[in-house]
Every structure is written in structure tokens, then in C-alpha cells.
Write a protein that holds these residues in place. Structure first.
Motif, PDB file in Angstrom:
ATOM      1  N   GLY A   1       0.840  -1.193   0.000  1.00 44.63           N
ATOM      2  CA  GLY A   1       0.000   0.000   0.000  1.00 44.63           C
ATOM      3  C   GLY A   1       0.868   1.233   0.000  1.00 44.63           C
ATOM      4  O   GLY A   1       2.080   1.156  -0.193  1.00 44.63           O
ATOM      5  N   GLY A   2       0.257   2.355   0.260  1.00 42.24           N
ATOM      6  CA  GLY A   2       0.966   3.616   0.266  1.00 42.24           C
ATOM      7  C   GLY A   2       1.954   3.747   1.420  1.00 42.24           C
ATOM      8  O   GLY A   2       2.908   4.504   1.341  1.00 42.24           O
ATOM      9  N   GLN A   3       1.735   2.997   2.494  1.00 46.61           N
ATOM     10  CA  GLN A   3       2.593   3.112   3.675  1.00 46.61           C
ATOM     11  C   GLN A   3       3.678   2.047   3.741  1.00 46.61           C
ATOM     12  O   GLN A   3       4.635   2.186   4.475  1.00 46.61           O
ATOM     13  CB  GLN A   3       1.751   3.043   4.956  1.00 46.61           C
ATOM     14  N   GLY A   4       3.502   0.929   3.027  1.00 43.32           N
ATOM     15  CA  GLY A   4       4.517  -0.118   3.076  1.00 43.32           C
ATOM     16  C   GLY A   4       3.986  -1.461   2.614  1.00 43.32           C
ATOM     17  O   GLY A   4       2.865  -1.583   2.135  1.00 43.32           O
ATOM     18  N   MET A   5       4.827  -2.480   2.787  1.00 40.93           N
ATOM     19  CA  MET A   5       4.498  -3.843   2.371  1.00 40.93           C
ATOM     20  C   MET A   5       3.889  -4.619   3.539  1.00 40.93           C
ATOM     21  O   MET A   5       4.254  -4.404   4.689  1.00 40.93           O
ATOM     22  CB  MET A   5       5.755  -4.576   1.911  1.00 40.93           C
ATOM     23  N   VAL A   6       2.991  -5.563   3.222  1.00 42.69           N
ATOM     24  CA  VAL A   6       2.385  -6.427   4.232  1.00 42.69           C
ATOM     25  C   VAL A   6       2.864  -7.853   3.971  1.00 42.69           C
ATOM     26  O   VAL A   6       2.783  -8.351   2.843  1.00 42.69           O
ATOM     27  CB  VAL A   6       0.847  -6.366   4.186  1.00 42.69           C
ATOM     28  N   TYR A   7       3.390  -8.479   5.015  1.00 46.51           N
ATOM     29  CA  TYR A   7       3.956  -9.816   4.917  1.00 46.51           C
ATOM     30  C   TYR A   7       3.184 -10.780   5.805  1.00 46.51           C
ATOM     31  O   TYR A   7       2.656 -10.402   6.845  1.00 46.51           O
ATOM     32  CB  TYR A   7       5.417  -9.820   5.389  1.00 46.51           C
ATOM     33  N   LYS A   8       3.133 -12.032   5.385  1.00 48.47           N
ATOM     34  CA  LYS A   8       2.566 -13.092   6.206  1.00 48.47           C
ATOM     35  C   LYS A   8       3.685 -13.609   7.097  1.00 48.47           C
ATOM     36  O   LYS A   8       4.795 -13.881   6.638  1.00 48.47           O
ATOM     37  CB  LYS A   8       2.042 -14.228   5.322  1.00 48.47           C
ATOM     38  N   GLY A   9       3.378 -13.752   8.368  1.00 44.68           N
ATOM     39  CA  GLY A   9       4.390 -14.225   9.299  1.00 44.68           C
ATOM     40  C   GLY A   9       3.838 -15.280  10.229  1.00 44.68           C
ATOM     41  O   GLY A   9       2.623 -15.412  10.391  1.00 44.68           O
ATOM     42  N   MET A  10       4.730 -16.052  10.830  1.00 41.71           N
ATOM     43  CA  MET A  10       4.315 -17.046  11.811  1.00 41.71           C
ATOM     44  C   MET A  10       5.144 -16.835  13.080  1.00 41.71           C
ATOM     45  O   MET A  10       6.381 -16.873  13.027  1.00 41.71           O
ATOM     46  CB  MET A  10       4.521 -18.463  11.290  1.00 41.71           C
ATOM     47  N   LEU A  11       4.438 -16.580  14.186  1.00 42.20           N
ATOM     48  CA  LEU A  11       5.113 -16.336  15.451  1.00 42.20           C
ATOM     49  C   LEU A  11       5.677 -17.633  16.014  1.00 42.20           C
ATOM     50  O   LEU A  11       5.322 -18.730  15.550  1.00 42.20           O
ATOM     51  CB  LEU A  11       4.144 -15.699  16.451  1.00 42.20           C
TER      52      LEU A  11
END
Length: 118
Positions: free
Chosen positions: A94-104
């Protein structure tokens, strides 16, 4: 014979001068790195404050506003969860940054947004 001694001394002076330049250059690079790191830390703090981080911390410490299960993660924990922000884990941008899938570490799947600014 005198010219050989003079040439040897000139060579020693040149080596000493060269060594001093290298030390000064290294000191300058080190100082530059330290100043850049300070600038980065100040920018991170400024963005944290501007984006409501202090208010969030206050609410978390007072346990009000339904944030009793919320947790702040360190950048190292988020890097591990997203496999060092691997391109294969990108969910969107998006305009603010990338979104990543993560696993804690406890197995929960999360979405991590990495700001373009920091």
C-alpha cells in the motif's frame, strides 16, 4: 651514501604520512557511521511518537481499552516471523509499506506491515 639515507628517511616519512591518512579516514568513517546510527534511532523514536506508540504503551501498561492481550514485538522477532521479510511472504502493498505473512514462535499466523519510512 648520503642520498640513500635521505631516500630511506623520505620513504619512512611517506609511510607515516600514509598511515596517518588511513587512520584519519577510518576515524572519519567510524564517526559517520555513529552519526548515521544516531540519526536513524532519533527518526525511529520520532515516528513511534507521531504514530501513537506512546499512547499505545500507556494503554497497555494501564490495561484499559481492551488491549490486555496485545503485545509489542521487537524488529528482530518480526524478521524471524516473516523469514527476513522474504518476497514469497508478501501479501500486498500500500501507500505506507508492504504487508507480509508471518508465523510467530507460538505458531500463530500474523500479518506484518513494514513501513516504507523505516
Amino acid at each position: 651514501m648520503g642520498s640513500r639515507v635521505m631516500a630511506g628517511k623520505m620513504e619512512q616519512v611517506a609511510i607515516v604520512y600514509s598511515s596517518r591518512r588511513k587512520v584519519r579516514g577510518f576515524a572519519f568513517m567510524l564517526l559517520h557511521e555513529i552519526l548515521q546510527r544516531r540519526k536513524y534511532i532519533k527518526l525511529k523514536q520520532k515516528l513511534f511518537e507521531r504514530n501513537g506508540g506512546l499512547l499505545f504503551q500507556k494503554k497497555m501498561s494501564s490495561n484499559e481499552g481492551g488491549l490486555d492481550k496485545a503485545k509489542l514485538f521487537s524488529s528482530k522477532e518480526l524478521e524471524i516471523a516473516t523469514d527476513q521479510y522474504n518476497e514469497n511472504r508478501i501479501l500486498g502493498c500500500g501507500g505506507q509499506g508492504m504487508v507480509y505473512k508471518g508465523m510467530l514462535s507460538d505458531g500463530r499466523i500474523v500479518a506484518v506491515k513494514k513501513s516504507k519510512t523505516v
